[in-house]
Design a protein around this motif. Structure first.
Motif, PDB file in Angstrom:
ATOM      1  N   THR A  94      -8.265   4.361  -4.327  1.00 61.24           N
ATOM      2  CA  THR A  94      -8.704   3.572  -3.187  1.00 61.24           C
ATOM      3  C   THR A  94      -7.622   3.496  -2.116  1.00 61.24           C
ATOM      4  N   PRO A 139      -1.448   1.571 -15.859  1.00 59.78           N
ATOM      5  CA  PRO A 139      -2.845   2.037 -15.804  1.00 59.78           C
ATOM      6  C   PRO A 139      -3.656   1.255 -14.757  1.00 59.78           C
ATOM      7  N   GLN A 180      -5.181   5.602  -1.642  1.00 56.04           N
ATOM      8  CA  GLN A 180      -5.042   6.916  -1.008  1.00 56.04           C
ATOM      9  C   GLN A 180      -6.167   7.172  -0.031  1.00 56.04           C
ATOM     10  N   ARG A 224       4.220   9.624 -10.441  1.00 53.12           N
ATOM     11  CA  ARG A 224       5.631   9.830 -10.696  1.00 53.12           C
ATOM     12  C   ARG A 224       6.374   8.509 -10.774  1.00 53.12           C
ATOM     13  N   SER A 238      -5.510   2.770 -11.408  1.00 51.92           N
ATOM     14  CA  SER A 238      -6.927   2.598 -11.079  1.00 51.92           C
ATOM     15  C   SER A 238      -7.103   2.186  -9.626  1.00 51.92           C
ATOM     16  N   LEU A 239      -6.033   1.682  -9.037  1.00 45.60           N
ATOM     17  CA  LEU A 239      -6.076   1.268  -7.633  1.00 45.60           C
ATOM     18  C   LEU A 239      -5.692   2.408  -6.700  1.00 45.60           C
ATOM     19  N   ASP A 285       2.394   7.600  -6.827  1.00 49.42           N
ATOM     20  CA  ASP A 285       1.369   8.483  -7.381  1.00 49.42           C
ATOM     21  C   ASP A 285       1.961   9.481  -8.366  1.00 49.42           C
ATOM     22  N   LEU A 328       3.124   5.934  -2.844  1.00 52.54           N
ATOM     23  CA  LEU A 328       4.289   6.767  -3.177  1.00 52.54           C
ATOM     24  C   LEU A 328       4.467   6.969  -4.676  1.00 52.54           C
ATOM     25  N   LEU A 353       0.830  -1.204   0.000  1.00 51.25           N
ATOM     26  CA  LEU A 353       0.000   0.000   0.000  1.00 51.25           C
ATOM     27  C   LEU A 353       0.868   1.258   0.000  1.00 51.25           C
ATOM     28  N   LEU A 354       1.944   1.208   0.756  1.00 49.82           N
ATOM     29  CA  LEU A 354       2.830   2.378   0.822  1.00 49.82           C
ATOM     30  C   LEU A 354       3.535   2.617  -0.504  1.00 49.82           C
TER      31      LEU A 354
END
Lengths: 141, 141
Positions: free
Chosen positions: B111, B103, B113, B53, B107-108, B51, B49, B44-45
Motif C-alpha cells: 500500500t 510481517p 509503495q 532489506r 503487509s503494509l 522493502d 526504504l 512512509l519513507l
DNA sequence: CAGTATCCCTTTAGATACTG
DNA sequence: CAGTATCTAAAGGGATACTG
C-alpha cells in the motif's frame, strides 16, 4: 533482475548490491512535496469520504470529527490546487459549494482506501504490539 | 446493495441514502490514531526504504535527505512500538543497530509503495493542475 | 452557508552538545 | 555508531469574530 528489465518510475533506481528498489526522496523533490501534501492529518480522510459522491462543506465538516473550519478550508484548497478535488460554487443565497474528486483524485482513491482498510484490519495487531512494547520497557526497567 | 451482503470492516457503515461506504473517523479513534502515525512526513519513507532489506541507522539517515537524527529516532521508535519495524541491537563496539520490517510491516508495504508510485506517476499532472489553479487566480484578480 | 481574518497558544522539529 | 537531552525558532492549528 537487471536494470532495464522492469519499467521503473523516474525517481527509482536499482542498487547493484540488492535486488530492491531504492527511492530517490531528496528534500524538496516533487515526490516528497506531494507526499507531504496528501499524507497529512486531514487530506487522506477527505479523499476517502469523497468516494463516488459529492459533499458540501458543512457535510464534510460534520463527517470529520475534530476538524476546524479553517483546516477544512485549507485542506480543500490544497487538494483543489493539486487537481485532486473539484470545487463547484452555486450562486444561490445562501451559497452552496460542492466538492467531488476529479479523475486524478479518483485514481488516488484506491490507494487511500487500501491504507484506511489496512489500518482498520490491523488495529488489533497494532494494539497488541504496543502492549508488548510497553511490557518490554517495564521489564528492562 | 444491501447491508450484510458485503463484509465491512467494523468502522464502516453503509448509509441508506447512498450506496457508498462511510468511514467512522471519530477523533481519537483507533483508525485515526494509526493513520496519523503512519501517514506522517517520514514514516512512509522509512517503510518504503525497508522493502526486503535490513538497514542500519546511519544508512537510513543518509537515504532520507533532510531527516535529523532526532526525527529518525522518533519515527523508528514509533514504528517499532506499533509492530511495523523490528530493531536489532548488536552488542559490539561501536554499536550496530539494524532495522527491518516485521510481517505486519510487510503487509503494509504494498500500500505504501502504491502511494509513492502514484505520487511519482502523477507529479506532472499535479504540476499542471497547480499552474492552471494559479492562472485562474490571476484571472479573477 | 461557506467561508476570511486575526489572534494566540501548542506542537513540531532543527541545531547543538553530550554519552554508552 | 547510535543514540539522548536541551533549547529554541517556526509552523500548525484552535477560537473567535466578521462577511458576501
Amino acid at each position: 533482475m537487471k536494470e532495464g528489465t522492469l519499467e521503473l518510475p523516474g525517481n527509482c533506481r536499482l542498487t547493484s548490491n540488492y535486488d530492491v528498489l531504492q527511492w530517490d526522496v531528496r528534500e524538496g523533490c516533487e515526490v516528497r512535496q506531494i507526499l507531504d501534501r496528501i499524507a497529512d492529518k486531514w487530506s487522506l480522510l477527505v479523499i476517502a469520504l469523497l468516494d463516488k459522491r459529492t459533499m458540501r462543506f458543512a457535510e464534510l465538516r460534520r463527517s470529520i470529527e475534530g476538524i476546524s473550519k479553517r483546516m477544512l478550508t485549507t485542506t480543500l484548497r490544497q487538494l483543489e490546487r493539486d487537481g485532486i478535488v473539484e470545487r463547484t460554487v452555486y450562486a444561490t443565497v445562501p451559497p452552496k459549494v460542492e466538492y467531488n474528486l476529479t479523475p486524478l483524485g479518483n485514481s488516488l482513491l484506491d490507494t487511500v482506501q487500501a491504507l484506511v482498510i489496512w489500518t482498520e484490519t490491523n488495529q488489533v495487531r497494532i494494539a497488541e504490539a504496543r502492549d508488548q512494547y510497553e511490557a518490554r520497557q517495564n521489564e528492562s526497567a
